[in-house]
Design an enzyme around this catalytic site. Sequence first.
Site, mmCIF file in Angstrom:
data_model
loop_
_atom_site.group_PDB
_atom_site.id
_atom_site.type_symbol
_atom_site.label_atom_id
_atom_site.label_comp_id
_atom_site.label_asym_id
_atom_site.label_seq_id
_atom_site.Cartn_x
_atom_site.Cartn_y
_atom_site.Cartn_z
ATOM 1 N N ASP A 31 0.747 -1.315 -0.115
ATOM 2 C CA ASP A 31 -0.065 -0.205 0.039
ATOM 3 C C ASP A 31 0.759 1.165 0.132
ATOM 4 O O ASP A 31 0.625 2.121 -0.809
ATOM 5 C CB ASP A 31 -0.788 -0.008 1.295
ATOM 6 C CG ASP A 31 -0.250 -0.492 2.832
ATOM 7 O OD1 ASP A 31 0.956 -0.596 2.621
ATOM 8 O OD2 ASP A 31 -0.938 -0.323 3.434
HETATM 9 C C1 LIG Z 1 10.252 14.244 11.550
HETATM 10 C C2 LIG Z 1 8.935 13.959 11.197
HETATM 11 C C3 LIG Z 1 8.489 13.033 12.496
HETATM 12 C C4 LIG Z 1 7.280 12.414 12.381
HETATM 13 C C5 LIG Z 1 7.003 11.352 13.385
HETATM 14 C C6 LIG Z 1 5.437 10.905 13.048
HETATM 15 C C7 LIG Z 1 5.488 9.818 13.696
HETATM 16 C C8 LIG Z 1 4.593 8.600 12.978
HETATM 17 C C9 LIG Z 1 3.885 8.001 13.917
HETATM 18 C C10 LIG Z 1 3.294 6.900 13.379
HETATM 19 C C11 LIG Z 1 2.927 6.503 12.078
HETATM 20 C C12 LIG Z 1 1.646 6.274 12.101
HETATM 21 C C13 LIG Z 1 1.239 5.904 10.517
HETATM 22 C C14 LIG Z 1 -0.102 5.627 10.095
HETATM 23 C C15 LIG Z 1 -0.138 4.574 9.298
HETATM 24 C C16 LIG Z 1 0.049 3.264 10.228
HETATM 25 C C17 LIG Z 1 -0.614 1.881 9.774
HETATM 26 C C18 LIG Z 1 0.367 0.965 9.028
HETATM 27 O O1 LIG Z 1 1.636 1.039 9.356
HETATM 28 N N1 LIG Z 1 0.048 0.185 7.984
HETATM 29 C C19 LIG Z 1 0.822 -0.316 7.181
HETATM 30 C C20 LIG Z 1 0.416 -1.942 6.941
HETATM 31 O O2 LIG Z 1 -1.026 -1.660 6.488
HETATM 32 C C21 LIG Z 1 -1.398 -3.037 5.941
HETATM 33 O O3 LIG Z 1 -0.296 -3.420 5.336
HETATM 34 C C22 LIG Z 1 -0.703 -4.613 4.061
HETATM 35 C C23 LIG Z 1 -1.726 -4.317 3.621
HETATM 36 O O4 LIG Z 1 -2.054 -5.010 2.531
HETATM 37 C C24 LIG Z 1 -2.857 -3.873 4.185
HETATM 38 O O5 LIG Z 1 -4.216 -3.644 3.537
HETATM 39 C C25 LIG Z 1 -2.492 -2.730 5.160
HETATM 40 O O6 LIG Z 1 -3.697 -2.236 5.870
HETATM 41 C C26 LIG Z 1 1.083 0.440 5.921
HETATM 42 O O7 LIG Z 1 1.854 -0.412 5.081
HETATM 43 C C27 LIG Z 1 1.427 1.713 6.027
HETATM 44 C C28 LIG Z 1 1.311 2.570 5.482
HETATM 45 C C29 LIG Z 1 1.678 4.180 5.322
HETATM 46 C C30 LIG Z 1 2.847 4.472 6.525
HETATM 47 C C31 LIG Z 1 3.200 5.847 6.110
HETATM 48 C C32 LIG Z 1 3.530 6.355 7.426
HETATM 49 C C33 LIG Z 1 3.991 7.891 6.964
HETATM 50 C C34 LIG Z 1 4.097 8.727 8.386
HETATM 51 C C35 LIG Z 1 4.601 10.003 8.093
HETATM 52 C C36 LIG Z 1 4.718 10.865 9.329
HETATM 53 C C37 LIG Z 1 5.426 12.455 8.660
HETATM 54 C C38 LIG Z 1 4.985 13.424 9.909
HETATM 55 C C39 LIG Z 1 4.920 14.625 9.136
HETATM 56 C C40 LIG Z 1 3.799 15.497 9.570
HETATM 57 C C41 LIG Z 1 3.752 16.741 9.132
#
Ligand SMILES: CCCCCCCC/C=C\CCCCCCCC(=O)N[C@@H](CO[C@@H]1OC[C@@H](O)[C@H](O)[C@H]1O)[C@H](O)/C=C/CCCCCCCCCCCCC
Length: 395
Positions: free
Chosen positions: A239
């Site tokens: 994803d």
């Molecule tokens: C300097 C910046 C510091 C920022 C710190 C931020 C802390 C972040 C904390 C937590 C992150 C949470 C992210 C939310 C999504 C998490 C859910 C997840 O991990 N899902 C993964 C797995 O999903 C399954 O995978 C298999 C698939 O087939 C299923 O259908 C799915 O459901 C998924 O792969 C992850 C997806 C996206 C992750 C991206 C996280 C980006 C976080 C960015 C933070 C940046 C902050 C900047 C803010 C301005």
Amino acid sequence: MLLESEITGYDVLAVVCMGLWSYFISFHLVALGYGKYILYRKSQSEPEELADVPGVSILKPLVGGDANLSHNLASYFELTYSRYELFFCIQNPEDPAIEIVNLLIKQYPNVKARLFIETVDTCLNPKINNLLPGYAAAQYDLLWITDSNIKVTPNTLTDMVARMTENVGMVHQLPYTTHIDSLAGYLDKIHFGGAHGRVYLTTNACGVNCASGMSCLFRKHLLDEVGGLETFGCYIAEDFFLAKSIYDRGWKFALGNEPCFQNPGKRSVQNYVARMIRWSRLRMAMIPLISAFEPISECIVCGLIGAYGINHFAKIGFGTIYGIHIGCWFLFDMMLLKLIQPTPIEVSWKIPLMWIFRECISIWIYIRALSSRTVIWKNQKYRVLYGGKAEPYVK
Ligand SMILES: CCCCCCCC/C=C\CCCCCCCC(=O)N[C@@H](CO[C@@H]1OC[C@@H](O)[C@H](O)[C@H]1O)[C@H](O)/C=C/CCCCCCCCCCCCC
Ligand SMILES: O=c1ccn([C@@H]2O[C@H](COP(=O)(O)OP(=O)(O)O)[C@@H](O)[C@H]2O)c(=O)[nH]1
């Protein structure tokens, strides 16, 4: 004003701590503001004439059955959208989900639905392998991939298509959960309506690529352009990389107006912990730098840091600041939960209990996730490599 010689290392540390604390406190405010703006907004209604409505191919990857599967799948047959095909994909010819799907196809003869049973072994990601036959047969340019445990409302697809405007390449939904009156049910509610919802809404408000694969509507030609779904089969977190590929080509993402409701047949605290460890390991491998900040984004650690910084300058007691921090964090989480959940939230002692429980175990989950790179998904083991690619687990 302090002279340069009077500035100590502790002062600098306290400023950094206050900066980090304010940064993560601002997530609450952005999430609340954006949640209020985006969630449950009325979408324009579907045009009357069939010719105006873009067709949608829906792909549902299924593995095994559970108590709610039939009910969840039935909700896709009841979508009010007028032009869609519904493809169920199953790998194992012995899978109990086959009977459930066949029964539903008979029950709803007016819906164009098809079941694919094929054992594909083209790539590492089992969800992608499962989806490939359905993907090959999909005839429309709008492709909705949505997980087996998701229950939709009749209007979900109409709303998602309405959000697919000119510059938008992908429409996704904020993960949430249906109500179950058990400790594990409340734990899910507090996780997705609190910490998870906060980061998900804030990142999307700021245009950061953060999209869960539970429910995503794609412009299929954007996937075809880079070799189709198969291209993403080397990752377990397909994803994230699917979204990244679209994002990197300059397309925008839109968030649906309603959350996507997970409605699994069985919930337990153990399942929650195992799932969070798996997701955390995926994030540690694919976005290690961001993942390193995760503990600080949680209430307990963020509060310690903030209380140190404020106490250093304001001389208010550390315990007082920490207590106020925890109280406000809880209130903000409850406000967000109320925004995300459409129905009234029953006041229950399970809410504060599971909130405290989640805050405490989130740190333990992070440490457990750090301890290995093995992920277990539907009884299969994989080793995630830095960058996000994975390989089958070998002892
Ligand atoms: C300097 C910046 C510091 C920022 C710190 C931020 C802390 C972040 C904390 C937590 C992150 C949470 C992210 C939310 C999504 C998490 C859910 C997840 O991990 N899902 C993964 C797995 O999903 C399954 O995978 C298999 C698939 O087939 C299923 O259908 C799915 O459901 C998924 O792969 C992850 C997806 C996206 C992750 C991206 C996280 C980006 C976080 C960015 C933070 C940046 C902050 C900047 C803010 C301005
Ligand atoms: O070997 C697998 C594992 C998962 N899936 C599908 O991938 C989706 C997400 O799986 P799961 O709910 O286990 O993922 P989670 O949300 O827990 O990450 C579901 O539709 C599963 O049926 C699949 O087709 N084959």
